[in-house]
Design a protein around this motif. Structure first.
Motif, mmCIF file in Angstrom:
data_model
loop_
_atom_site.group_PDB
_atom_site.id
_atom_site.type_symbol
_atom_site.label_atom_id
_atom_site.label_comp_id
_atom_site.label_asym_id
_atom_site.label_seq_id
_atom_site.Cartn_x
_atom_site.Cartn_y
_atom_site.Cartn_z
ATOM 1 N N HIS A 101 43.439 50.765 68.627
ATOM 2 C CA HIS A 101 42.242 49.997 68.984
ATOM 3 C C HIS A 101 41.781 49.061 67.872
ATOM 4 O O HIS A 101 41.401 47.929 68.129
ATOM 5 C CB HIS A 101 41.111 50.924 69.448
ATOM 6 N N LYS A 102 41.828 49.480 66.635
ATOM 7 C CA LYS A 102 41.394 48.599 65.539
ATOM 8 C C LYS A 102 42.409 47.474 65.300
ATOM 9 O O LYS A 102 42.024 46.380 64.879
ATOM 10 C CB LYS A 102 41.149 49.401 64.271
ATOM 11 N N ASP A 150 41.534 44.850 67.850
ATOM 12 C CA ASP A 150 40.344 44.111 67.414
ATOM 13 C C ASP A 150 40.706 43.107 66.322
ATOM 14 O O ASP A 150 40.270 41.953 66.365
ATOM 15 C CB ASP A 150 39.267 45.074 66.874
ATOM 16 N N GLU A 163 42.908 40.183 67.813
ATOM 17 C CA GLU A 163 42.103 39.291 68.666
ATOM 18 C C GLU A 163 41.082 38.496 67.874
ATOM 19 O O GLU A 163 40.637 37.435 68.323
ATOM 20 C CB GLU A 163 41.436 40.098 69.779
ATOM 21 N N SER A 164 40.726 38.941 66.680
ATOM 22 C CA SER A 164 39.746 38.215 65.862
ATOM 23 C C SER A 164 40.380 37.096 65.038
ATOM 24 O O SER A 164 39.668 36.281 64.450
ATOM 25 C CB SER A 164 39.019 39.184 64.915
#
Length: 175
Positions: free
Chosen positions: A166-167, A170, A173-174
């Motif tokens: 999950h990280k 993130d 996608e950032s």
């Protein structure tokens, strides 16, 4: 590791990494660690109690489920119970480890820059400039072989990948 053990002046260094789409990365891990040569991949060579699987083929979707279960168990469920990743080895554990813990400290990114692997050529130009390297970087054709994969993860498999990484999602996608 680099900050803690290799470079006293880590914070003053230009440091960078490449982030890969987590789904592409997991598919690549699967082909490298598990599926190559059918079920004769890295995992089954290291799990003596599963030797009989060398003669069985479940189909790629089921094999991917088995692989994801190993990854999930190592990095989510059993990491505190089995710090040596038994019955798997450190090679498997390090290749499947999430990226974020390796590039962060106290939840903060410790690198100067993170690039998407998809943009490797532009990234290398920037890295060469920041490192005062006068030579032009080699142009790479970034070819994601997993894009043409015979395996298309199901919604359930994608949810499991998202839970494990999950990280990393993130982060990617950032960028």
């Amino acid at each position: 590791f680099a900050k803690k053990f290799l470079y006293e002046d880590f914070n003053s260094l230009y440091s960078f990494a490449f982030s890969r789409n987590p789904i592409d990365r997991v598919l690549s891990m699967f082909y490298y660690l598990y599926y190559k040569d059918g079920l004769k991949g890295h995992i089954l060579r290291n799990i003596k109690s599963f030797r009989f699987y060398k003669e069985i083929t479940f189909g790629v979707k089921k094999e991917f489920d088995i692989f994801l279960n190993y990854v999930y168990n190592i990095h989510i469920e059993n990491r505190l119970k089995y710090p040596n990743f038994s019955p798997l080895d450190n090679h498997f554990a390090t290749h499947t480890a999430p990226m974020f813990p390796d590039i962060s400290e106290n939840e903060n990114i410790i690198l100067t820059k993170i690039f998407k692997l998809d943009n490797i050529n532009q990234a290398l130009i920037e890295v060469f400039e920041n490192c005062n390297i006068k030579k032009n970087p080699k142009i790479f054709k970034y070819n994601v072989r997993t894009k043409n994969s015979i395996l298309k993860p199901s919604a359930t498999q994608i949810k499991k990948i998202e839970k494990i990484y999950h990280k990393d999602f993130d982060l990617y996608e950032s960028l």
